[in-house]
Scaffold this motif. Structure first.
Motif, PDB file in Angstrom:
ATOM      1  N   ILE A 229      40.523   6.678  -3.911  1.00  0.00           N
ATOM      2  CA  ILE A 229      41.220   5.611  -4.617  1.00  0.00           C
ATOM      3  C   ILE A 229      40.757   4.248  -4.135  1.00  0.00           C
ATOM      4  CG2 ILE A 229      43.268   5.289  -3.168  1.00  0.00           C
ATOM      5  CD1 ILE A 229      43.440   5.932  -6.914  1.00  0.00           C
ATOM      6  N   ARG A 230      40.422   4.139  -2.842  1.00  0.00           N
ATOM      7  CA  ARG A 230      39.904   2.886  -2.311  1.00  0.00           C
ATOM      8  C   ARG A 230      38.507   2.605  -2.851  1.00  0.00           C
ATOM      9  NH1 ARG A 230      41.272   0.248   2.261  1.00  0.00           N
ATOM     10  NH2 ARG A 230      43.373   0.750   1.534  1.00  0.00           N
ATOM     11  N   ILE A 232      37.421   3.356  -5.776  1.00  0.00           N
ATOM     12  CA  ILE A 232      37.591   2.817  -7.124  1.00  0.00           C
ATOM     13  C   ILE A 232      37.847   1.319  -7.059  1.00  0.00           C
ATOM     14  CG2 ILE A 232      39.153   2.765  -9.103  1.00  0.00           C
ATOM     15  CD1 ILE A 232      39.431   5.731  -8.891  1.00  0.00           C
ATOM     16  N   SER A 233      38.719   0.907  -6.132  1.00  0.00           N
ATOM     17  CA  SER A 233      39.031  -0.511  -5.994  1.00  0.00           C
ATOM     18  C   SER A 233      37.795  -1.316  -5.617  1.00  0.00           C
ATOM     19  CB  SER A 233      40.124  -0.709  -4.939  1.00  0.00           C
ATOM     20  OG  SER A 233      41.289  -0.004  -5.282  1.00  0.00           O
ATOM     21  N   VAL A 234      37.027  -0.814  -4.664  1.00  0.00           N
ATOM     22  CA  VAL A 234      35.823  -1.529  -4.213  1.00  0.00           C
ATOM     23  C   VAL A 234      34.794  -1.584  -5.330  1.00  0.00           C
ATOM     24  CG1 VAL A 234      33.902  -1.471  -2.586  1.00  0.00           C
ATOM     25  CG2 VAL A 234      36.219  -0.966  -1.798  1.00  0.00           C
ATOM     26  N   GLY A 236      35.351  -1.285  -8.553  1.00  0.00           N
ATOM     27  CA  GLY A 236      35.858  -2.161  -9.604  1.00  0.00           C
ATOM     28  C   GLY A 236      35.663  -3.625  -9.262  1.00  0.00           C
ATOM     29  N   LEU A 237      35.892  -3.993  -7.996  1.00  0.00           N
ATOM     30  CA  LEU A 237      35.670  -5.368  -7.563  1.00  0.00           C
ATOM     31  C   LEU A 237      34.201  -5.745  -7.674  1.00  0.00           C
ATOM     32  CD1 LEU A 237      36.840  -7.943  -6.312  1.00  0.00           C
ATOM     33  CD2 LEU A 237      36.440  -6.934  -4.055  1.00  0.00           C
ATOM     34  N   GLN A 278      35.296   3.563 -15.921  1.00  0.00           N
ATOM     35  CA  GLN A 278      36.672   3.799 -16.345  1.00  0.00           C
ATOM     36  C   GLN A 278      37.000   5.288 -16.388  1.00  0.00           C
ATOM     37  OE1 GLN A 278      36.676   1.687 -20.085  1.00  0.00           O
ATOM     38  NE2 GLN A 278      37.561  -0.171 -19.183  1.00  0.00           N
ATOM     39  N   ALA A 281      37.309   6.515 -12.816  1.00  0.00           N
ATOM     40  CA  ALA A 281      38.562   6.021 -12.247  1.00  0.00           C
ATOM     41  C   ALA A 281      39.756   6.811 -12.769  1.00  0.00           C
ATOM     42  CB  ALA A 281      38.726   4.533 -12.567  1.00  0.00           C
ATOM     43  N   ILE A 285      42.312   9.038 -10.438  1.00  0.00           N
ATOM     44  CA  ILE A 285      43.752   8.753 -10.505  1.00  0.00           C
ATOM     45  C   ILE A 285      44.511   9.970 -11.041  1.00  0.00           C
ATOM     46  CG2 ILE A 285      45.501   7.336 -11.647  1.00  0.00           C
ATOM     47  CD1 ILE A 285      43.437   5.051 -11.629  1.00  0.00           C
TER      48      ILE A 285
END
Length: 309
Positions: A229-230, A232-234, A236-237, A278, A281, A285
């Motif tokens: 999940i982390r 995905i955040s990285v 995505g950023l 997407q 991700a 999720i």
């Protein structure tokens, strides 16, 4: 007198049972004379005559073998949890029915337990197996050590010796879609690591398929790590920064070259890249959401058909 319960999950092990039972009973001579033994064989919905072989072994060694016959196949880890629930020993051990792990190592494990260690791990330092299976195992445990639990030993393990308190704590967790051995380490008790060479299977055929290995990896990673999940955040950023830079580039290009036609190829590359991210991700999720749903339903980990002995 201390009592040792040895838990043996069984799945299509009809041919292994006579050899396994004989080897386990013969191994009792390596222990101090005051130790008593209980062997909890858990039949994990086997489609062969594993239950019949267990009944014969129980008749051959009366008073030693308890059979927990599950109604269906729930996986080896849930079968081990069932064995914990029905074991009555002061200390417990888990060993596979194919005897790829050496039973004689349990005597050394017992001595460490007597010294006060709640958990003793038999660590697969080397394997007699070769080829793709060995590579997959090394990659799996390297990823788990670096992405999830850094305090697990190298090489992986599924041969453990532990105190009744550890078993009670694992049973109280009611974990689903997890790794019962990693849960023991996660509890935080200091443990001793005993390296050994894992033997090549001599009897029967392994039912540990590639799909089961992949599911175990996903379950273990999701249960003990926030890395997916982390990530995905990285990611995505990172993609957001790229999109911002590209947007500034497009604006500057429009100002300096107002007649320049829009780039269809560039647009498609960006669209495909964002769409792929997407979907990935949503998949990650979804794995977490499904595990939350599975825990919320509170269905039993296993259903016992009968207990013999």
């Amino acid at each position: 007198m201390p009592k040792l319960s040895v838990i043996v999950p069984c799945y299509f092990n009809e041919e292994n049972i006579p050899v396994t039972a004989r080897e386990l009973v013969a191994n009792e001579v390596n222990f101090p004379p005051e130790v008593t033994f209980e062997y909890v064989f858990v039949n994990d919905g086997s489609g062969d005559d594993t239950l019949g072989a267990l009944r014969l072994a129980q008749a051959e060694y009366p008073g030693r073998i308890r059979i927990v016959d599950l109604a269906g196949n729930v996986g080896s880890y849930n079968a081990i949890v069932a064995g914990m629930a029905y074991a009555t020993g002061d200390c417990l051990a888990v060993i596979t029915a194919d005897l790829q792990d050496p039973p004689e190592l349990m005597a050394r494990m017992y001595s460490h337990w007597q010294q006060g260690f709640k958990l003793v791990i038999g660590n697969r330092q080397e394997r007699e197996e070769t080829g793709f299976a060995q590579i997959m195992a090394k990659v799996f445990h390297w990823l788990m050590k670096n992405l999830a639990l850094r305090n697990i030993p190298d090489g992986g393990f599924d041969f453990v010796f532990f105190d009744r308190q550890v078993a009670t704590e694992v049973l109280n967790l009611h974990e689903r879609n997890s790794n019962v051995f990693y849960l023991m380490v996660w509890l935080g008790f200091a443990y001793v690591n005993l390296p050994y060479i894992r033997r090549k299977r001599q009897v029967g055929k392994s039912r540990w398929t590639l799909s089961k290995k992949i599911k175990l990896f996903i379950d273990s990673l999701m249960a003990f790590s926030f890395v997916p999940i982390r990530a995905i955040s990285v990611l995505g950023l990172g993609l957001g920064c790229i999109a911002l830079l590209y947007g500034l580039y497009v604006i500057a290009l429009k100002i300096t070259h107002p007649d320049e036609p829009a780039g269809w190829t560039t647009l498609m590359v960006v669209l495909l890249m964002v769409s792929a991210f997407q979907m990935i991700a949503l998949g990650v999720i979804g794995e977490y959401v499904w595990r939350g749903l599975d825990a919320a339903r509170q269905r039993p980990l296993y259903v016992v058909r009968e207990v013999l002995g």
